[in-house]
Every structure is written in C-alpha cells, then in structure tokens.
Design a protein around this motif. Structure first.
Motif, PDB file in Angstrom:
ATOM      1  N   ILE A 248       0.846  -1.201   0.000  1.00  0.00           N
ATOM      2  CA  ILE A 248       0.000   0.000   0.000  1.00  0.00           C
ATOM      3  C   ILE A 248       0.878   1.248   0.000  1.00  0.00           C
ATOM      4  CG2 ILE A 248      -1.651   1.365   1.341  1.00  0.00           C
ATOM      5  CD1 ILE A 248      -2.841  -1.281   2.350  1.00  0.00           C
ATOM      6  N   LEU A 249       1.890   1.267   0.849  1.00  0.00           N
ATOM      7  CA  LEU A 249       2.794   2.411   0.910  1.00  0.00           C
ATOM      8  C   LEU A 249       3.519   2.617  -0.418  1.00  0.00           C
ATOM      9  CD1 LEU A 249       4.249   1.877   4.500  1.00  0.00           C
ATOM     10  CD2 LEU A 249       2.739   3.734   3.768  1.00  0.00           C
ATOM     11  N   GLU A 250       3.934   1.539  -1.045  1.00  0.00           N
ATOM     12  CA  GLU A 250       4.613   1.641  -2.344  1.00  0.00           C
ATOM     13  C   GLU A 250       3.682   2.237  -3.398  1.00  0.00           C
ATOM     14  OE1 GLU A 250       5.960  -2.253  -3.272  1.00  0.00           O
ATOM     15  OE2 GLU A 250       7.506  -2.291  -1.708  1.00  0.00           O
ATOM     16  N   ALA A 251       2.438   1.760  -3.431  1.00  0.00           N
ATOM     17  CA  ALA A 251       1.483   2.258  -4.424  1.00  0.00           C
ATOM     18  C   ALA A 251       1.182   3.732  -4.197  1.00  0.00           C
ATOM     19  CB  ALA A 251       0.193   1.437  -4.362  1.00  0.00           C
ATOM     20  N   CYS A 252       1.060   4.133  -2.936  1.00  0.00           N
ATOM     21  CA  CYS A 252       0.773   5.535  -2.625  1.00  0.00           C
ATOM     22  C   CYS A 252       1.960   6.430  -2.974  1.00  0.00           C
ATOM     23  CB  CYS A 252       0.416   5.683  -1.152  1.00  0.00           C
ATOM     24  SG  CYS A 252      -1.183   4.947  -0.697  1.00  0.00           S
ATOM     25  N   ILE A 258       3.698  12.140  -0.313  1.00  0.00           N
ATOM     26  CA  ILE A 258       5.006  12.564   0.164  1.00  0.00           C
ATOM     27  C   ILE A 258       5.231  12.227   1.639  1.00  0.00           C
ATOM     28  CG2 ILE A 258       5.146  14.417  -1.529  1.00  0.00           C
ATOM     29  CD1 ILE A 258       4.450  16.387   0.715  1.00  0.00           C
ATOM     30  N   ALA A 259       4.216  11.725   2.320  1.00  0.00           N
ATOM     31  CA  ALA A 259       4.338  11.341   3.718  1.00  0.00           C
ATOM     32  C   ALA A 259       3.320  10.235   3.988  1.00  0.00           C
ATOM     33  CB  ALA A 259       4.105  12.531   4.645  1.00  0.00           C
ATOM     34  N   GLN A 323       7.701  -1.220  13.275  1.00  0.00           N
ATOM     35  CA  GLN A 323       9.013  -1.363  12.650  1.00  0.00           C
ATOM     36  C   GLN A 323       8.891  -1.529  11.142  1.00  0.00           C
ATOM     37  OE1 GLN A 323      11.060  -4.596  14.584  1.00  0.00           O
ATOM     38  NE2 GLN A 323      11.076  -3.573  16.589  1.00  0.00           N
ATOM     39  N   ARG A 324       7.943  -2.353  10.726  1.00  0.00           N
ATOM     40  CA  ARG A 324       7.722  -2.540   9.282  1.00  0.00           C
ATOM     41  C   ARG A 324       7.329  -1.225   8.624  1.00  0.00           C
ATOM     42  NH1 ARG A 324       3.155  -6.763   8.728  1.00  0.00           N
ATOM     43  NH2 ARG A 324       3.309  -6.055   6.553  1.00  0.00           N
ATOM     44  N   PHE A 325       6.431  -0.493   9.291  1.00  0.00           N
ATOM     45  CA  PHE A 325       5.971   0.785   8.748  1.00  0.00           C
ATOM     46  C   PHE A 325       7.131   1.771   8.617  1.00  0.00           C
ATOM     47  CE2 PHE A 325       4.437   5.111   9.616  1.00  0.00           C
ATOM     48  CZ  PHE A 325       3.586   5.287   8.536  1.00  0.00           C
ATOM     49  N   LYS A 326       7.946   1.893   9.654  1.00  0.00           N
ATOM     50  CA  LYS A 326       9.054   2.842   9.619  1.00  0.00           C
ATOM     51  C   LYS A 326      10.080   2.480   8.557  1.00  0.00           C
ATOM     52  CE  LYS A 326       8.633   4.212  14.475  1.00  0.00           C
ATOM     53  NZ  LYS A 326       9.267   4.162  15.826  1.00  0.00           N
ATOM     54  N   LEU A 327      10.397   1.203   8.436  1.00  0.00           N
ATOM     55  CA  LEU A 327      11.369   0.770   7.430  1.00  0.00           C
ATOM     56  C   LEU A 327      10.862   1.037   6.016  1.00  0.00           C
ATOM     57  CD1 LEU A 327      12.589  -2.612   8.982  1.00  0.00           C
ATOM     58  CD2 LEU A 327      13.946  -0.531   8.654  1.00  0.00           C
ATOM     59  N   GLY A 333      10.891   7.111   1.097  1.00  0.00           N
ATOM     60  CA  GLY A 333      10.950   8.560   1.256  1.00  0.00           C
ATOM     61  C   GLY A 333       9.692   9.159   1.834  1.00  0.00           C
ATOM     62  N   LEU A 334       8.916   8.350   2.554  1.00  0.00           N
ATOM     63  CA  LEU A 334       7.671   8.825   3.144  1.00  0.00           C
ATOM     64  C   LEU A 334       7.826   9.155   4.629  1.00  0.00           C
ATOM     65  CD1 LEU A 334       5.165   6.253   1.564  1.00  0.00           C
ATOM     66  CD2 LEU A 334       5.537   8.630   0.861  1.00  0.00           C
ATOM     67  N   ASP A 335       9.044   9.112   5.144  1.00  0.00           N
ATOM     68  CA  ASP A 335       9.261   9.295   6.575  1.00  0.00           C
ATOM     69  C   ASP A 335       9.532  10.750   6.939  1.00  0.00           C
ATOM     70  OD1 ASP A 335      11.645   9.294   5.206  1.00  0.00           O
ATOM     71  OD2 ASP A 335      12.788   8.338   6.804  1.00  0.00           O
ATOM     72  N   ARG A 336       9.041  11.660   6.141  1.00  0.00           N
ATOM     73  CA  ARG A 336       9.292  13.073   6.410  1.00  0.00           C
ATOM     74  C   ARG A 336       8.193  13.670   7.291  1.00  0.00           C
ATOM     75  NH1 ARG A 336       8.868  15.559   0.471  1.00  0.00           N
ATOM     76  NH2 ARG A 336       9.759  13.520  -0.021  1.00  0.00           N
TER      77      ARG A 336
END
Length: 359
Positions: A248-252, A258-259, A323-327, A333-336
C-alpha cells in the motif's frame, strides 16, 4: 426464549448487518418472525438525509493523541459505511443506532459555512489548523448534491485559514480549483486513506467508498496540482490487511504521496459487535484469528481507549508493525515530517459596507 429475527429490508451495499440498540434508550424493541409475514420481496434500505442547524460548527478537543485542537463535521453519519468506523458510536447521541442507521440516516449541516464565517469573525478567535474528515467523511456521496464541504472551503480560503482534510472520497478532486491555491500558500494538506489494494476486501469492508485504484488516482491528481498528500494506511486490520502494509505504501508513493501515517484497528463500544458479526459473516475461516490478534493489540480486550496506546496498539505484534511501517517509509521517502501550516496569513475579509483601512 429466542425468536428468529425477520429482516425488514434488503441491505444492498451496506457493511453493517443490523441495528444494535441505542445505549441511551431505557426501552428496546426486537423484531421476530411469528410466521404470519408474507414472502413478498423486502424493500431496499435507502439513504435518508435530514438537516440540522448547529449553534456552532468548530468542535474543540484536548486529546494528546491528536495533532489538532479543532475540527469541523459537515455531516453526521457516513454513507461510505466502513464497518470499522470508530465514529459509529457518535450516532447514539442522536438516538440513532451505530449500525445501519449510521450508514443510512444522515444529518447534513447546510448552514455550516455561514456559521463558520461568524465564528472566524469573532475578535477572540485565534487561527490554528482546522481538521475536516476526522469523524465522518466530508466527501461522502451526498456532498455531490449538497456542496457543504465546498462552501466551507470557500470560507476558509477567503480567510486564508489553514485546513487539514482526511477523506476516502474521490469527489475531493472537484475542489482542486480551491485547494490548489490554498496549498500554494501553505494553508492545506490532505490525507487519503487506503486500507487495502484488494477490491473485493474493499467492497465488503468499505462498501460505498471509491475502489482502491480510484483512491490512488486521487492521490495522483492532487499531487499533480501541487497539493501535499499524506498516505494513511488506516486502519490496519490484523490477519486481514496487515500483509499489504508495504505494498500500500509503495502504491501511494508511486502515486505521489510525500508522507505517510498508520493506525491499527480500534473497535470502541458498538463497533466491536458490528465488526465481529461482519468478520464472521464474510471471513469465517479467519474470524477467530483476527479477533485474537485485535485483543492482543489492546491488552486482552476488543479495545483499550487509553491515550498513547489506542492508535498504535501494544505488545510485540504492534511493535513489529511499527518497525515494518518505519522501514518501508524510510525506503520510500515517506518518513518526512510535513511543515506546519501557516496561520500568519489569516484575516477576516471585509464585508459590504465595512470601512476600509487607510493603510
């Protein structure tokens, strides 16, 4: 003695399968099949909308779990009908059930833009980001005809007031003409909720929301217009959608987000029973596993409302999920951290007949 209940309507396109009793009612009723009803086709349960004139429109909160202290709800109830919606219990305050009533008996606030103008014009008012969509979705289907959210945005834009929007609705792209200029001034950010990429799961869990691919296209359209978009993987349903977190994060991110943020499934009050019935009906092979993991997340209960834990959960599985989410966010590049929205541009626009400033 328990009697078999006879359904009163066909609930096509609805997530809840029943109307639990309103917890504030002293007397409850129950339908049952006495054998005399005819076998005529049941009517389809339709959506109804009533209007409300609130005394005020900006709601305040002091929750340490939230990044905002004020919000606006153009509507009560939500036709999107997400089975997990934590806002369902709020319908009980109206004497309506958090079940099917929440999805079908909606309350609109057509005077909200005018009331907002009055509140923003008060001399004591101090601007801070207003959140919209934190309870019920401002871009649910009835907004297409009612335009309350669009009119609210017009008021906020005229005052240069910062706003943060959360939605699953594709109708938000209609308002890019207002949202784009606000974003350029640093007055806007948007969160788009994507819970799953599986269209079948989405249709069952969020029956009247845009499909996952459509939500990704919304992220793209907003991003192309210069509007900062946060991908919201919320809620993460253990043993049902948690395996999709990275995809999901990859698709978004590919769509332009951007976050990102994430919240685990929480089942306050009546939502617990509604969700248990739903998971047993649609995923009987994993219902026990899902609920066992939910209780693991919330200290052995269906839900733990304690501040600091209710959004993230607790225990080893919650830690692993974080941990999975943060990694994944770091890799994509969504950890801003997005910069705070501007409040220094706020001003009350002059009305006809007002004396203009000489300077």
């Amino acid at each position: 003695m328990d009697f078999p209940t006879r359904p009163q309507h066909r609930t096509i396109g609805r997530a809840a399968g029943s109307n639990p009793a309103v917890r504030y009612d002293r007397v409850t009723t129950a339908d049952f099949d006495d054998g005399w009803e005819k076998d005529d086709p049941l009517p389809v349960l339709r959506t109804s909308v009533a209007d409300e004139v609130p005394r005020k429109i900006i709601t305040r909160n002091t929750s340490p779990d939230l990044s905002f202290d004020r919000s606006i709800n153009p509507y009560r109830g939500c036709e999107h009908g997400c089975i997990y919606c934590f806002a369902r219990p709020s319908h009980a305050y109206l004497g309506l059930s958090p079940g099917l009533d929440f999805e079908t008996q909606l309350i609109a606030r057509p005077d909200a833009p005018a009331i907002l103008e009055r509140e923003l014009a008060k001399r004591s008012y101090r601007p801070r980001t207003i959140a919209i969509g934190t309870n019920t979705d401002p871009y649910q289907p009835i907004e297409k005809d009612r335009h309350i959210m669009r009119d609210l945005l017009a008021v906020l834009a005229a005052h240069n007031h910062p706003v943060a929007i959360v939605t699953k609705g594709a109708l938000i792209t209609r308002d890019i003409d207002i949202l784009g200029p606000m974003a350029q001034k640093g007055l806007l950010r948007v969160g788009i909720s994507v819970t799953t990429l599986d269209p079948k799961t989405a249709r069952l869990m969020e029956p009247r929301c845009p499909a996952p691919k459509r939500r990704l296209s919304v992220i793209r359209a907003l991003s192309d217009a210069g509007i900062p978009v946060r991908a919201m993987v919320s809620p993460v349903v253990p043993a049902l959608t948690d395996h999709e977190l990275e995809s999901i994060l990859e698709a978004c991110a590919e769509a332009g987000a951007i976050a990102a943020s994430s919240i685990v499934l929480r089942l306050p009050q009546e939502v617990s029973g509604l969700f248990r019935d739903w998971i047993a009906a649609h995923y009987p092979d994993r219902a026990a596993r899902v609920m066992a993991r939910v209780r693991e997340l919330h200290g052995g209960k269906d839900y733990d409302p304690e501040f600091g834990k209710r959004m993230t959960g607790q225990g080893k599985w919650a830690e692993l999920l974080q941990q999975r989410f943060k990694l994944a966010c770091r890799r994509l590049g969504l950890d801003r951290s997005l910069p705070p929205l501007r409040t220094d541009l706020f001003c009350v626009p002059p009305k006809a007949g007002d004396q203009l400033s000489l300077f």
